[in-house]
Write a protein that holds these residues in place. Structure first.
Motif, PDB file in Angstrom:
ATOM      1  N   LYS A 159      -3.646   6.326   0.082  1.00  0.00           N
ATOM      2  CA  LYS A 159      -3.229   6.681   1.554  1.00  0.00           C
ATOM      3  C   LYS A 159      -3.691   7.824   2.286  1.00  0.00           C
ATOM      4  O   LYS A 159      -3.505   7.873   3.369  1.00  0.00           O
ATOM      5  CB  LYS A 159      -1.572   6.770   1.334  1.00  0.00           C
ATOM      6  N   ALA A 160      -4.294   8.523   1.448  1.00  0.00           N
ATOM      7  CA  ALA A 160      -5.011   9.755   2.219  1.00  0.00           C
ATOM      8  C   ALA A 160      -6.326   9.352   3.125  1.00  0.00           C
ATOM      9  O   ALA A 160      -6.425  10.315   3.802  1.00  0.00           O
ATOM     10  CB  ALA A 160      -5.402  10.867   1.004  1.00  0.00           C
ATOM     11  N   VAL A 161      -6.797   8.084   2.777  1.00  0.00           N
ATOM     12  CA  VAL A 161      -7.900   7.805   3.503  1.00  0.00           C
ATOM     13  C   VAL A 161      -7.322   7.034   4.787  1.00  0.00           C
ATOM     14  O   VAL A 161      -6.641   6.300   4.716  1.00  0.00           O
ATOM     15  CB  VAL A 161      -8.763   6.947   2.733  1.00  0.00           C
ATOM     16  N   GLU A 162      -8.295   7.412   5.872  1.00  0.00           N
ATOM     17  CA  GLU A 162      -7.510   6.683   6.962  1.00  0.00           C
ATOM     18  C   GLU A 162      -8.160   5.478   7.210  1.00  0.00           C
ATOM     19  O   GLU A 162      -9.088   4.802   6.616  1.00  0.00           O
ATOM     20  CB  GLU A 162      -8.392   7.383   8.377  1.00  0.00           C
ATOM     21  N   LYS A 163      -7.251   4.485   7.808  1.00  0.00           N
ATOM     22  CA  LYS A 163      -7.463   3.007   7.771  1.00  0.00           C
ATOM     23  C   LYS A 163      -8.277   2.629   9.161  1.00  0.00           C
ATOM     24  O   LYS A 163      -7.876   3.173  10.210  1.00  0.00           O
ATOM     25  CB  LYS A 163      -6.100   2.141   7.740  1.00  0.00           C
ATOM     26  N   GLY A 164      -8.940   1.593   8.952  1.00  0.00           N
ATOM     27  CA  GLY A 164      -9.652   1.121  10.128  1.00  0.00           C
ATOM     28  C   GLY A 164      -9.296  -0.454  10.351  1.00  0.00           C
ATOM     29  O   GLY A 164      -8.056  -0.844   9.691  1.00  0.00           O
TER      30      GLY A 164
END
Length: 564
Positions: A482-487
């Motif tokens: 969840k720490a990674v931004e979603k595209g």
């Protein structure tokens, strides 16, 4: 005969007497003590007196004031006599001349009518203002005894000036006494006490009192005539100031010569090299010039005057050169105007030897400021204490988890182990994932492809179409996922998608969906095996582009099948 006439007759019969006699010290002491004792009479109770008319209160207060003044004068005279006695006792005997002057002017006023003769009479005795006690003058000759005055026998003291007749002083009109609760009401009962100050203490006969030094009267000031001031002589007119000679113009110094930026200047006399940039020259030391490969042909010879006329700037180092201190052996890489220290593990990993660096004096090495330690881009570094592995990118270190390191199949030869202090000195960034890997949340099971530092969700139909298996996924914690931004969701260009609610067909290309009509689907022989069915929400989330048009047919060949 009235009391007033009787008092006036006694006053007229009084005469001035001059007495001169010889006495002894003991006799004089006795007389002084007896005269002083008469001044201290005990207080007597005074009965209440009813005022008989207006103005009585003022007369009583004036009488009390006069009696108080008399008592004070007697006390001062007693002190003066005791002082005189002390002075005479020091000389053993003397002759005293006493010239008393006695003026008695008694006045008796008895108020009230004759029928009230048994009432308490009111007695008013006027008295002159008592003169200040005079201390005996101090004699300069030792043989002349001081003179002492004998206290007067009458109630009125001798005035300061015997030639002037004694006149009673007119007392000021006193304010009427006001009884609490009965202001300004005559005829009321008032308590009247005997006037007089506190009872003075009788001095001991055997203790002489130190005589008081009389004050010497000041001599009259003789007026000094004022001398008229002399007329002021007019000042001479000032002479005109001679104008100063004009300052000769300073010969302007020779301007510094200019050269194109990047020109290497060489002093034709000393051979010193300087790199010209933005109007300044930076020293190029011989070791640096050697690493740069400078030759005489690559430099511009100038005179010493022109070389020195160019302002001196910081020493010059080419970008990326490695330099070394000749004293400490520390190696640094020059970049952006600063030295970046290259630690021994890093220099060993890069294979930087002594021959590959420019060794310069320690003083010159210390003149350049230092920045962060140097690590080459994408270098894998490991904390010597914790074993944590990071990758260095853009000035930051990014953590590589164990599953990611396993997927990357990292080898010890690819990793540089550094000290914990150097490891912690590097700023930490986001976690590292290789480009194009598939990550899976260990809690939710969601899959996503990592592209451009973002996660693109891969739905189950898309994963099945692409044939992604569990071996292709890297399991990460939910927090790390969840720490990674979603595209945007992930689709492969050329895929045919279908809305599971409306049945609408679309072709995915360039991040957009293009509508495919039924005739076009029939024309390209689009079958269900070639279509990926997804949810309506995921289908509608894809931006819509233009309608899909099949590619033109290849001349002389069969119609190409649609891409899956």
């Amino acid at each position: 005969m009235s009391h007033e006439e009787l008092a006036g007759g006694h006053a007229r019969k009084a005469k001035r007497r001059k007495v001169e006699f010889l006495t002894s010290l003991e006799d004089l002491e006795g007389r002084l003590l007896l005269s002083t004792a008469r001044a201290f009479r005990p207080r007597q109770a005074v009965p209440l007196v009813r005022q008989q008319g207006p103005g009585m209160a003022e007369r009583f207060e004036a009488q009390a004031q006069r009696r108080a003044a008399m008592m004070a004068a007697r006390q001062e005279q007693a002190a003066a006599r005791l002082a005189s006695m002390g002075a005479m006792r020091m000389r053993g005997g003397f002759r005293v001349n006493i010239n008393p002057v006695i003026n008695v002017t008694p006045t008796f006023n008895v108020g009230g009518p004759a029928s009230h003769s048994n009432s308490n009479p009111t007695v008013t005795v006027p008295a002159a203002n008592p003169p200040a006690a005079q201390a005996p003058p101090q004699s300069t000759a030792p043989t002349t005894p001081p003179q002492a005055s004998t206290p007067p026998a009458a109630a009125n003291p001798t005035p300061a000036n015997p030639a002037t007749p004694n006149q009673p002083a007119t007392p000021a009109q006193p304010t009427k006494p006001t009884q609490p609760g009965r202001p300004n009401n005559p005829g009321q009962w008032t308590d009247i006490t005997r006037p007089g100050g506190p009872t003075p203490q009788t001095p001991k006969p055997g203790a002489p009192t130190k005589p008081t030094t009389p004050t010497t009267p000041s001599k009259p000031t003789t007026p000094t005539p004022t001398t008229p001031s002399k007329p002021t002589t007019p000042a001479e007119p000032s002479k005109p100031t001679t104008p100063a000679e004009p300052t000769k113009p300073t010969t302007p110094s020779k301007p510094a010569p200019t050269f194109p930026d990047g020109t290497v200047l060489r002093d034709e006399q000393t051979g010193e090299l300087g790199y010209y940039s933005q109007g300044k020259r930076g020293l190029i030391s011989p070791p640096v010039a050697e690493k740069m490969g400078l030759t005489v042909e690559k430099t511009k010879a100038v005179s010493t005057d022109d070389f020195q006329a160019v302002p001196k700037g910081p020493d010059y180092y080419p970008e990326g050169i490695f330099v070394r201190s000749d004293q400490t052996g520390e190696i640094s890489r020059f970049s952006a105007g600063k030295f970046h220290v290259v630690s021994t593990p890093v220099s060993t990993y890069l294979g930087i030897g002594v021959d590959a660096v420019a060794t310069i004096p320690a003083a010159q090495y210390g003149n350049t400021p230092k920045g962060d330690d140097y690590f080459p881009e994408n270098l894998l570094i490991q904390n010597q204490r914790t074993g944590e592995i990071n990758i260095y990118q853009a000035g930051e270190r990014h953590w590589i988890s164990v599953p990611v390191a396993a997927r990357m199949k990292l080898q010890p030869s690819q990793i540089v182990v550094i000290s914990p202090s150097q490891f912690d000195g590097v700023a930490r960034g986001k976690d590292y994932f290789p480009e194009g890997v598939y990550l899976q949340d260990q809690e939710s099971g969601e899959m996503a492809r990592y592209e451009g530092s973002k996660l693109r969700v891969v739905s189950s139909p898309v994963a099945a179409r692409l044939g992604i298996s569990a071996e292709d996924l890297i399991a990460v914690s939910s927090a790390q996922y969840k720490a990674v931004e979603k595209g945007a969701d992930y689709f492969v260009d050329g895929m045919f998608l279908k809305n599971n609610q409306t049945g609408e067909l679309a072709h995915y290309a360039g991040g957009q969906r293009h509508w495919v009509s039924s005739p076009v689907a029939a024309e390209i022989n689009l079958v269900d095996a070639m279509i990926t069915i997804i949810g309506a929400d995921q289908f509608n989330a894809i931006p819509r582009g233009g309608d899909y048009a099949p590619p033109p047919p290849v001349t002389g060949g069969p119609t190409p099948p649609a891409q899956a």
